[in-house]
Design a protein around this motif. Structure first.
Motif, PDB file in Angstrom:
ATOM      1  N   LEU A 493       0.824  -1.205   0.000  1.00  0.00           N
ATOM      2  CA  LEU A 493       0.000   0.000   0.000  1.00  0.00           C
ATOM      3  C   LEU A 493       0.858   1.255   0.000  1.00  0.00           C
ATOM      4  N   HIS A 494       2.030   1.178   0.647  1.00  0.00           N
ATOM      5  CA  HIS A 494       2.939   2.331   0.657  1.00  0.00           C
ATOM      6  C   HIS A 494       3.461   2.640  -0.740  1.00  0.00           C
ATOM      7  N   LYS A 495       3.547   1.635  -1.599  1.00  0.00           N
ATOM      8  CA  LYS A 495       4.031   1.842  -2.967  1.00  0.00           C
ATOM      9  C   LYS A 495       3.147   2.817  -3.734  1.00  0.00           C
ATOM     10  N   TYR A 496       1.849   2.866  -3.403  1.00  0.00           N
ATOM     11  CA  TYR A 496       0.933   3.745  -4.117  1.00  0.00           C
ATOM     12  C   TYR A 496       1.228   5.220  -3.870  1.00  0.00           C
ATOM     13  N   SER A 497       1.972   5.535  -2.843  1.00  0.00           N
ATOM     14  CA  SER A 497       2.310   6.927  -2.540  1.00  0.00           C
ATOM     15  C   SER A 497       3.664   7.334  -3.097  1.00  0.00           C
ATOM     16  N   PRO A 702      -8.489  -3.271  -6.556  1.00  0.00           N
ATOM     17  CA  PRO A 702      -9.210  -3.276  -5.269  1.00  0.00           C
ATOM     18  C   PRO A 702      -8.477  -2.538  -4.161  1.00  0.00           C
ATOM     19  N   ARG A 703      -7.146  -2.562  -4.171  1.00  0.00           N
ATOM     20  CA  ARG A 703      -6.396  -1.883  -3.121  1.00  0.00           C
ATOM     21  C   ARG A 703      -6.496  -0.369  -3.280  1.00  0.00           C
ATOM     22  N   ALA A 704      -6.390   0.117  -4.513  1.00  0.00           N
ATOM     23  CA  ALA A 704      -6.477   1.562  -4.741  1.00  0.00           C
ATOM     24  C   ALA A 704      -7.870   2.088  -4.410  1.00  0.00           C
ATOM     25  N   SER A 705      -8.907   1.361  -4.807  1.00  0.00           N
ATOM     26  CA  SER A 705     -10.269   1.801  -4.490  1.00  0.00           C
ATOM     27  C   SER A 705     -10.499   1.831  -2.988  1.00  0.00           C
ATOM     28  N   ALA A 706      -9.979   0.816  -2.284  1.00  0.00           N
ATOM     29  CA  ALA A 706     -10.137   0.784  -0.826  1.00  0.00           C
ATOM     30  C   ALA A 706      -9.419   1.967  -0.176  1.00  0.00           C
ATOM     31  N   ASN A 751       1.284  10.572  -7.400  1.00  0.00           N
ATOM     32  CA  ASN A 751       1.824   9.214  -7.499  1.00  0.00           C
ATOM     33  C   ASN A 751       0.711   8.182  -7.422  1.00  0.00           C
ATOM     34  N   PHE A 752      -0.232   8.390  -6.517  1.00  0.00           N
ATOM     35  CA  PHE A 752      -1.362   7.471  -6.380  1.00  0.00           C
ATOM     36  C   PHE A 752      -2.179   7.435  -7.668  1.00  0.00           C
TER      37      PHE A 752
END
Length: 764
Positions: A493-497, A702-706, A751-752
């Protein structure tokens, strides 16, 4: 206009293969694959190690031995050695137990002859006595056996070391073994059909800054030299602009792609028209490396110059000098794939790598309904299919199944995952290496990891779609099993930032045109290195996997991107139409409710943003029931491949530059394609941004939407308890902050957003 095919013909099909599908084990740095994503295939392995003290059969008192292993109708042959009584083969034969018809294994040692091979001796094993080995058991030790004659009597001289056991495709000898389902007799063909794991060479960006020269001495001293510097590294070459004077200054910067280990040196030649004024050869192993945007000190180098004296080269004592700044930039990621389909974003330098976040496992099961790619001697259509998959620097190639339209590979491979927003590419090819030709592409599949749920096994049959000059065609289907296992959900999840590319791409950016040139150089270097392997991964395979030529103009691609943009704008048009209905009292109840909401928001403006985020939150929750259940696949309708005209196909498959006869038409046509290609990419990028916006609430990732829904909920609560004036002040001061407080890297929100999936994965 080509007749449109039914959507069902190109649809993705969920399958139920007989696999275990249990979770893979991730233990620190060791990734243990349980080989549970493929159907188990039982094999009988026969390992021929060596022989000793073989009797002579030739008149010269020696023999040319080889081994023939025969079980029922299947026969495998090793290569022969000339004039030796103690040959060493170390060959492994794998016979599919499902097709075995014999009851014994016959290992015959023969002497190679021009007319007829001479029999030396044999060893026979009963199949019922062959033990079963289950990995990770210790390998079965080979034993020495005395050779027998045809009647079964032991001969005086001659022994052979053999091991035989029953196993599955999980055995470590499976990739290098000769396979009975390959149906190729002869040792020379084994390397052409076996599977292989390849690693792309580590690629570096080489930055060369040519600053100036001093004391250039031309042969014609009546005029000042008009010198330029030619910089060459392998087959890559750049030139500076010519400058007059004995101490010219250029300050030109150029970049190259170089593979490690470094084989070619950097060669700089200073030339004046047709005369060479000096030469400098620098080994790349001596070039300094940098990991971030730090200045590199320039150095002076001597320019070697040779003169001809009585036909012999002699070096001049006086040496001119050249001022250079050279470094190997390890902070960049050397792009070899299209940015939308990249499977890796790590920088070149390993010191900058982060820890992996999980494991990607791919089971290549089988293919069905493959098209005939060539003809045999009896004019019968046939296909020798193999599969290639690429993720990161690791390429895998399955064994070739000879003469089969429905090959079964059942091979499993694993990759470490460092970023979930990456794509694995799988393609099926016809092996043309056996006939000395080119490998032909049968179809391609791309799967974005961020669209997969973790720990879930996806088993689907993907259509293999190829666009030909005659139109779009389904070449068959390939059955895959995919699992994305996560070792650290927090790190993922940290990768999305984080920025998508390494920091150097933002602190010292390269232009788009420059990156395209460097990418072309990277593809050529990978083709050369992997083409040296055995079996070679040929250039046409690598270029097809890496989408070389996808940037060229195409009416079909432009139409596809245009309709993607139209679909994005349809949402805006729908909102305008809805407002028109409200304002015109088409639905009085809805209009009255909107009036009430409008009055509330006017008198209580602090509720505007909380209401908006809460509304988005509930929309996202409502959309969860429509969450996609299957990974994306090639979409012919989205690609406009099912409605493309013959004239458009003729243009798309035309050569670049065009092969039209008229020079004037050729110039205008190429210019149009070049401009159209840029517009096509621009339209596609705009459509991609819109699709990423819609994917926030679509649960495609699903992870980004959450994460977005959690943000919406927290933002709604925070804005509810914070005065509206304070929110406006914070936003205003943040937007107007001093440049000193601005980072060169993109923001977390940017980044997200860039990591969100789009429909580019579904385009042909």
């Amino acid at each position: 206009m080509q007749k449109q095919a039914s959507p069902e013909e190109f649809a993705l099909k969920e399958t139920t293969p007989k696999i275990a599908g249990s979770r893979a084990i991730i233990d620190g740095d060791k990734n243990m694959c349980t080989y549970d994503l493929v159907e188990q295939m039982n094999y009988l392995y026969v390992r021929i190690v060596k022989a000793r003290d073989l009797p002579a059969k030739d008149l010269t008192g020696s023999c040319d031995p080889f081994v023939e292993v025969k079980i029922g109708n299947y026969k495998g042959v090793t290569k022969h050695f000339e004039k030796t009584s103690n040959p060493v083969w170390n060959y492994v034969f794998a016979f599919s137990q499902d097709k075995l018809q014999g009851t014994s294994i016959e290992v015959m040692v023969k002497d190679k002859d021009v007319v007829k091979d001479d029999f030396i001796g044999k060893v026979t094993f009963d199949l019922v006595d062959v033990p079963r080995r289950v990995p990770p058991d210790s390998p079965l030790a080979p034993l020495w056996y005395r050779l027998e004659d045809r009647s079964g009597q032991k001969i005086k001289h001659g022994e052979i070391m053999v091991a035989a056991w029953k196993g599955t495709q999980a055995d470590e000898v499976f990739p290098d073994a000769w396979h009975s389902d390959a149906a190729v007799v002869g040792s020379d063909a084994i390397t052409k059909i076996r599977g292989k794991v390849y690693m792309s060479p580590k690629l570096w960006y080489l930055r060369v800054n040519v600053i100036e020269c001093q004391d250039l001495v031309p042969s014609d001293k009546s005029r000042p030299p008009e010198a330029y510097v030619k910089v060459t590294c392998g087959n890559q070459a750049w030139k500076t602009k010519p400058v007059k004077g004995e101490s010219p200054m250029w300050n030109d910067e150029m970049m190259f792609v170089v593979p490690e280990p470094f084989e070619e040196p950097l060669v700089l030649t200073v030339e004046d028209k047709s005369e060479m004024l000096g030469k400098c050869v620098l080994p790349l192993s001596m070039v300094s490396r940098r990991m971030e945007n730090k200045s590199v000190s320039p150095k002076w180098y001597n320019l070697e110059k040779h003169t001809l004296v009585q036909g012999e080269k002699k070096e001049t004592r006086f040496a001119s000098k050249i001022h250079l700044r050279i470094c190997l930039d390890g902070g960049y990621h050397v792009l070899d794939e299209a940015a939308h389909y990249s499977s890796d974003f790590r920088p070149t330098s390993k010191q900058l790598w982060k820890s992996s976040i999980g494991l990607l496992e791919l089971g290549i099961l089988s293919a069905t309904g493959l098209s005939a790619m060539k003809k045999t001697k009896d004019d019968r259509g046939t296909t020798d299919a193999f599969c290639v998959a690429k993720y990161g620097p690791k390429w895998v190639r399955t064994r070739t199944i000879i003469d089969s339209m429905s090959p079964k590979w059942n091979e499993q491979y694993t990759w470490e995952v460092f970023d979930p927003c990456t794509v694995i590419t799988i393609s099926v090819f016809d092996n043309g290496h056996l006939q000395g030709g080119k490998d032909s592409s049968i179809g391609k599949v791309r799967i974005r990891l961020s669209t997969l749920e973790t720990e879930r096994v996806y088993t689907h049959s993907y259509p293999l779609i190829v666009l030909k000059p005659s139109g779009v065609k389904k070449m068959g289907e390939v059955q895959l099993a995919v699992r994305f296992s996560c070792s650290s959900y927090t790190n993922m999840l940290h990768k999305y930032s984080l920025p998508l590319l390494p920091k150097m791409h933002y602190t010292l950016p390269l232009s788009v045109n420059h990156l395209d040139i460097l990418r072309h150089q990277a593809v050529q270097l990978i083709s050369v290195r992997l083409g040296r392997a055995e079996p070679p991964l040929k250039k046409e395979v690598i270029e097809y996997m890496l989408d070389v030529g996808s940037h060229l103009w195409s009416v079909r691609r432009s139409k596809a991107n245009f309709f993607r943009m139209v679909n994005i704008l349809n949402g805006v048009l729908a909102m305008i139409k809805w407002f028109d209905h409200v304002s015109n009292w088409k639905n009085p109840i809805t209009t009255v409710l909107i009036h009430i909401l409008f009055v509330i928001l006017v008198f209580y403006p602090e509720l505007i943003f909380p209401t908006m985020f809460l509304y988005l939150f509930f929309i996202g929750i409502w959309q969860y029931r429509k969450k996609p259940r299957h990974p994306p696949h090639m979409d012919t309708r989205l690609s406009q491949a099912d409605a493309v005209g013959p004239d458009e196909l003729d243009e798309e498959f035309d050569t670049f530059p065009t092969s039209k006869p008229s020079d004037k038409v050729k110039m205008r046509y190429d210019r149009l394609r070049s401009i159209g290609g840029r517009l096509q990419i621009l339209i596609g990028d705009v459509a991609t941004q819109g699709e990423r916006f819609y994917s926030l609430l679509s649960w495609r990732d699903p992870r980004a939407s959450a994460l977005f829904l959690v943000f919406c909920l927290l933002a709604a609560i925070a804005l509810y308890v914070t005065p509206f004036q304070i929110v406006l002040l914070i936003c205003g001061f943040y937007l107007l902050r001093h440049p000193k407080f601005r980072s060169k890297t993109p923001s977390t929100a940017s980044n997200f957003f860039r990591r969100l999936p789009a429909k580019t994965d579904c385009l042909l």
